[in-house]
Scaffold this active site. Structure first.
Site: not given
Ligand code: B3K
Ligand code: ZN
Length: 847
Positions: A257-258, A290-291, A294, A313
């Protein structure tokens, strides 16, 4: 060696960083094996911190130069970072480092995938890009310049300027380093736009490799649907001028989710009817949502430290499950989530890897991106919403966004907004975050003088993580049915807070049949044997009706394994009735047909004190599938025909429901006609859902060779489809052949084991083949261990994740345990084993 003595990090030791980061400027001069990263970072002493040690994380970096306020300095370097004397006032840190993206096979930090540059920084990958306080509570505004001869140069935030061979980006939203991203390559953009409820026009783009342009439309629509849904349901609008998604072939998980630049595993975003199944489409829609979600739950409000991972999460999984339920079918989504929870989270909670939703210690945080943190974390929020009601939930969430926007927050912050918004004391509820283990709830009932009483006794098995579990708050949704099947009491939520507690329902003329834990209102194991056949026939709660079918199937299977009995008549009759009930949603009916998984049956047997025999479980499964097929033989052709879709393909809930049922019926039909109908479907298929299902049934029927060859010839250039080809052969192999099949596939020219998707398609599918993996001769254990040892130095994250295949080893007989024990020992003894895999194997062995 850094990994020789892994350190344990504890939640209780949290202290803030000694400095604030006011702004960050990064310049990347890209070159495959010698990328230069120049950082200019403004630090200021943090008045809230007692410790002013200037420690910057850094791993696998070659430091070229470092300066403070323009003067060269010589920091002290270790394998984990650097320390340096710094002024007791604001100062500018400048450093130049060199890194080697082409050699980065771990896929963490900046790496190359098919020549394109991309990043993965969560959780602790930014430290492989430059020296930095790589912790989520250090948030800053980033400006980035990328120099490189690539058509596309992307980073977070908004584009500032660009020219031939360079681009500049600025992200106005302070963020932790784990949300940093960079992409560079010869990519094609699929563009669209979205105007937010605040009137901001957002340019959307989905960047893919040439050749994948035709697989973008669905993902883009899912993004727009997600943006709209978050506005409608949570009042959250997007906050930048652009939103970019990039598809990458080599990626350790689904997506990331950058901020403003989501990076996706190609399998989690690229879709077309010819190459993707209905299941793929649904998964893609969910991951995009989901992303995107975030952006508020994770990015605008992030985590203070990695122990708080479930804060973002669990909440984001809960939000994406609400989205899917709204876009598709609520009961079907609930059933599929519960199957997933029982299949992945329960074994974790009931085995050596058990940990609370908010763990209290770790060695490698990447090992805690677990079903417990994600899925149980979402269940906890679901319970919270049930307890405070829809209005209370909305008030609490509004307060959360209002109060914590821009914060790195904790579970305490999260619970406090619920307490303030609703006036409810959540002290006991908080145990869901601190205690490991799945509670068992034992139900007993009494009927006397028109009053019906239900008693619930809860007990959570102790574990290493939680040796002395205390009673939790368990919302139990209950309805009562009268003897004629009518509902005499609609759903009520009972709150179980004590070890044992009774609830009375007066004024009833006859003893009712209870429907307990409707909608699976809490992530517990219910110990209750009501009249499943009656509930299957009459329950008004779709989840519990499905559960009744499931329970009948389970009891019948367990009977077959332990007593050699055949498929139970009540199960056969009940499922046959549901299957032919045209008033019911076809997707729902397809779920009612499915039997509990073989690994789950092994867990049930183990829980009941019986050592599971994987071969016997496999045989029972086969006999039950055959029994149901025989029972339904006369209606299968008609049912199959009735659920063929004539209209042009759409991956929507309605069409996919028909295809799901049609394919489930085809599986049964294959047991009657030897595969003729499956061959016809395979030959005529115009979409992957039908082609792949037919391929699987042909393999199962022992006549898959020609279809496999044709499938390979047709799809050899499509890597995502070829993952299915690899996976299907393993999943559908007979137990005795599974290890040989998987082994043969690892010798195939297209078995690129460094690609996580291909590795998982082959070895992950094998580990999921219960009877094949647990083959008596131990060949399955050796095969997996060999590959884990091979992959570990190349990609520790994917290796460590797959170690969990061994987590259930204590369920099995002494011979199997001894064979697994030897393989675990062999892995543990491998020189230079990564910290990730070391931690996993140690925890599994310690059980
Ligand atoms: N936040 C990332 C997962 C990163 C995992 C690092 N080992 C994807 C997600 O949950 O949306
Ligand atoms: Zn996530």
């Amino acid at each position: 060696m850094r990994d020789a003595t892994p350190q344990t990090i504890y939640l209780k030791d949290y202290t803030p960083f000694g400095f604030k980061v006011e702004e960050v400027h990064l310049t990347f001069d890209l070159a495959p094996s010698a990328t230069r990263v120049t950082s200019r970072i403004r630090f200021a002493p943090n008045p809230d911190a007692a410790d002013r040690t200037f420690f910057l994380h850094g791993e696998n970096l070659s430091l070229i130069s470092a300066k403070i306020d323009g003067e060269a300095v010589t920091p002290t370097l270790t394998d984990e970072g650097l320390t340096c004397d710094v002024p007791n006032m604001p100062f500018t840190w400048e450093a130049e480092v060199q890194i080697d993206p082409a050699a980065n096979t771990a896929l963490e930090g900046l790496y190359q995938s098919n020549g394109m540059y991309c990043t993965q920084c969560e959780a602790e990958g930014f430290r492989k890009i430059t020296y930095y306080p790589d912790r989520p509570d250090v948030m800053s505004v980033f400006s980035v310049r990328i120099n490189g001869p690539h058509a596309v140069l992307l980073s977070n935030g908004n584009p500032v300027a660009s020219g031939d061979g360079w681009a500049e980006w600025h992200d106005p939203w302070p963020k932790p380093a784990y949300l940093f991203a960079l992409v560079a390559g010869e990519l094609i953009a699929h563009r669209d736009s979205f105007t937010t409820m605040e009137g901001r026009k957002v340019d959307l783009a989905l960047y893919v490799r040439p050749g994948d342009e035709g697989k973008c439309a669905f993902g883009m629509q899912a993004l727009k649907d997600s943006m709209k849904w978050d506005e409608d349901v949570y009042g959250r609008a997007y906050d930048l001028d652009v939103f970019n998604i990039v598809a990458v072939d080599d990626f350790n998980m689904g997506a990331m989710e950058n901020k403003g630049l989501n990076i996706f595993n190609a399998s989690a975003v690229l879709a077309s009817p010819a190459t993707s199944t209905d299941g793929n489409f649904e998964r893609i829609e969910a991951i995009i949502a989901h992303e995107y979600f975030h952006n508020w739950t994770g990015n605008r409000i992030t985590c203070r430290d990695w122990f708080q991972l479930c804060l973002k999460e669990g909440l984001t999984v809960f939000r994406d499950s609400q989205f899917t339920a709204d876009m598709r079918s609520e009961p079907v989504k609930r059933i599929s989530d519960v199957i997933d929870l029982r299949g992945r989270q329960f074994p974790e909670d009931q085995g050596p890897l058990a940990h609370p939703v908010r763990p209290e210690s770790f060695q490698e945080i990447n090992n805690f991106y677990t079903a417990t943190v994600y899925e149980k974390g979402a269940e906890v929020i679901r319970m919270l919403k049930t307890l405070v009601g829809d209005e209370g939930y909305r008030k609490a969430l509004d307060l959360y966004f209002d109060r914590h926007d821009g914060d790195a927050a904790t579970i305490e912050d999260w619970l406090a907004v619920f307490e303030e918004a609703t006036g409810r004391d959540l002290t006991q509820f908080k145990r869901w975050y601190s205690q490991a283990g799945t509670p068992r709830v034992v139900v007993s009932e009494r009927f006397e003088d028109g009053t019906y009483s239900l008693n619930f006794a809860q007990h959570t098995p102790p574990s290493a993580a939680t040796p002395d579990p205390q009673a939790q708050v368990i919302p139990i949704a209950v309805g009562l049915l009268g003897p004629n099947g009518d509902e005499v009491l609609p759903t009520q939520v009972l709150e179980l807070t004590e070890d044992s507690q009774s609830f009375s329902f007066p004024g009833l003329s006859a003893k009712p049949v209870p429907s307990i834990l409707r909608g699976f209102s809490a992530p517990v194991v219910l110990d209750h044997t009501p009249d499943h056949a009656f509930l299957l026939a009459h329950d008004t709660d779709p989840f519990n009706r499905w559960e009744a079918a499931r329970n009948l199937g389970k009891a019948s299977l367990l009977g077959a394994v332990t007593k050699g009995t055949g498929p139970d008549a009540a199960w056969l009759d009940g499922v046959a009735g549901l299957l032919t009930d045209e008033a019911l949603d076809p997707a729902y009916r397809a779920y009612c047909l499915a039997l509990p998984g073989q690994s789950q049956l092994a867990a049930e047997l183990h829980g009941a004190g019986t050592t599971p025999d994987p071969d016997a479980i496999w045989t029972a499964h086969e006999d039950h599938r055959q029994g149901l097929s025989d029972r339904m033989a006369d209606v299968l052709q008609g049912l199959y025909a009735a659920h063929q879709v004539d209209s042009p393909y759409a991956p929507d809930a309605e069409q996919s429901g028909h295809r799901a049922l049609g394919n489930a019926v085809l599986a049964m039909l294959t047991r009657q006609d030897g595969g003729d109908a499956a061959q016809a479907q395979f030959d005529e298929a115009t979409n992957m859902t039908q082609q792949l299902a037919a391929l699987g049934y042909l393999i199962r029927a022992g006549r898959g060779d020609a279809a496999l060859a044709r499938f390979e010839a047709q799809w050899k250039d499509d890597r995502l489809v070829m993952d299915k080809w690899f996976g299907m052969q393993v999943m559908e192999a007979k137990p005795d052949d599974a290890a040989d099949t998987a082994k043969a596939l690892t010798k195939h020219a297209d078995f690129n084991w460094k690609n996580p998707n291909r590795f998982r398609a082959t070895l992950g599918s094998f580990a999921g083949h219960h009877a094949g993996f647990h083959a008596k001769d131990g060949s399955g254990y050796t095969l997996l261990a060999d590959w884990l040892i091979t992959l570990d130095p190349v990609n520790p994250q994917t290796t460590a994740r797959m170690c969990s295949a061994f987590q259930t080893w204590r369920r099995y007989d002494a011979i199997r345990q001894s064979m697994i024990g030897k393989e675990l020992e062999r892995i543990a003894a491998t020189p230079n084993l990564s910290r990730d895999t070391t931690e996993m194997i140690t925890r599994i062995r310690e059980a």
